[in-house]
Scaffold this active site. Structure first.
Site, PDB file in Angstrom:
ATOM      1  N   CYS A  79       0.846  -1.199   0.000  1.00 35.55           N
ATOM      2  CA  CYS A  79       0.000   0.000   0.000  1.00 35.55           C
ATOM      3  C   CYS A  79       0.882   1.250   0.000  1.00 35.55           C
ATOM      4  O   CYS A  79       1.607   1.491  -0.960  1.00 35.55           O
ATOM      5  CB  CYS A  79      -0.996  -0.029   1.158  1.00 35.55           C
ATOM      6  SG  CYS A  79      -2.344   1.173   0.938  1.00 35.55           S
ATOM      7  N   HIS A 181      -3.871  -4.693  -0.187  1.00 31.50           N
ATOM      8  CA  HIS A 181      -3.420  -5.252   1.085  1.00 31.50           C
ATOM      9  C   HIS A 181      -3.468  -6.773   1.025  1.00 31.50           C
ATOM     10  O   HIS A 181      -4.536  -7.357   1.202  1.00 31.50           O
ATOM     11  CB  HIS A 181      -4.314  -4.758   2.227  1.00 31.50           C
ATOM     12  CG  HIS A 181      -4.085  -3.330   2.592  1.00 31.50           C
ATOM     13  ND1 HIS A 181      -3.112  -2.933   3.487  1.00 31.50           N
ATOM     14  CD2 HIS A 181      -4.698  -2.198   2.172  1.00 31.50           C
ATOM     15  CE1 HIS A 181      -3.134  -1.616   3.618  1.00 31.50           C
ATOM     16  NE2 HIS A 181      -4.087  -1.145   2.821  1.00 31.50           N
ATOM     17  N   GLU A 183      -2.554  -8.808   3.208  1.00 34.99           N
ATOM     18  CA  GLU A 183      -2.950  -9.304   4.532  1.00 34.99           C
ATOM     19  C   GLU A 183      -4.449  -9.203   4.769  1.00 34.99           C
ATOM     20  O   GLU A 183      -4.969  -9.778   5.739  1.00 34.99           O
ATOM     21  CB  GLU A 183      -2.176  -8.551   5.630  1.00 34.99           C
ATOM     22  CG  GLU A 183      -2.649  -7.156   5.956  1.00 34.99           C
ATOM     23  CD  GLU A 183      -2.206  -6.070   4.977  1.00 34.99           C
ATOM     24  OE1 GLU A 183      -2.483  -4.888   5.265  1.00 34.99           O
ATOM     25  OE2 GLU A 183      -1.598  -6.392   3.938  1.00 34.99           O
TER      26      GLU A 183
END
Length: 207
Positions: A79, A181, A183
């Site tokens: 990001c 992202h 994650e």
């Protein structure tokens, strides 16, 4: 050991949790010696480009990251971390970035029906392959950003359509970036982190 670089730019707990899910030994650190000794580096981040660069400078980490990359250390920016890889950013004026990948970070233009920030799930479109991009065509990942990385085509691996082709993944040598992202992107995102792990340890075996 991988190091998640600590510069108070958010989302580090989620990144560490995702790395643990793919069995990566990692810890958060701002220590230059730990960064230079790591097998691989992750630069996460949410927030503003100039503020983040100021904090990296304040901690003496800009030259450390640049040296680690010059030494062949794999680096993944996530990001804001991906945006900082570029030469400069245009958020609140012009600021210098890490200069690891040619390009400029620009604001996503206002377009009818497409609010900024670009927030939510979007599908990926392959442009060229890299060590991290196998089987990503058409996969959906989670974005939250108002700025995008304007880079030469040779560094552009994956895009997402948001009125214009938004660079979703870029790379140059052993430096990689994800605008989305991983994650927060379920199995697809974990797969990308798994591929980065494999790349890091293949790279380590060469030295």
């Amino acid at each position: 050991m991988m190091i998640v670089i600590d510069y108070d730019a958010g989302n580090t707990a989620n990144v560490l949790r995702a790395l643990a899910q793919v069995r990566v030994e990692a810890r958060l650190s701002a220590d230059p010696q730990e960064i230079l000794a790591a097998d691989g580096l992750i630069l996460p981040g949410v927030g503003a480009f100039p503020t983040a660069m100021q904090e990296l400078e304040r901690r003496g980490l800009v030259s450390v990251i640049q040296q680690a990359v010059a030494d062949g250390k794999p680096l993944l920016g996530i990001c804001l971390g991906m945006q900082l890889l570029l030469e400069s950013g245009l958020e609140n004026g012009q600021s210098s970035g890490l200069g690891l990948i040619p390009g400029v970070c620009r604001r996503i233009p206002d377009q009818a029906g497409l609010p900024v920030p670009h927030m939510g799930w979007n599908d990926l479109q392959m442009q060229q392959s890299s060590a991290l991009t196998a089987s990503l065509e058409g996969q959906s990942v989670y974005f939250v950003h108002s700025y995008y990385t304007d880079v030469p085509e040779e560094y552009l691996d994956v895009t997402a359509d948001y009125g214009l082709p938004i660079p979703a993944m870029i790379h140059r040598g052993s430096v990689f970036g994800c605008q989305f992202h991983p994650e927060k992107s379920g199995a697809v995102g974990l797969g990308i982190l798994e591929k980065f792990k494999e790349y890091v340890y293949e790279n380590t075996a060469r030295y």
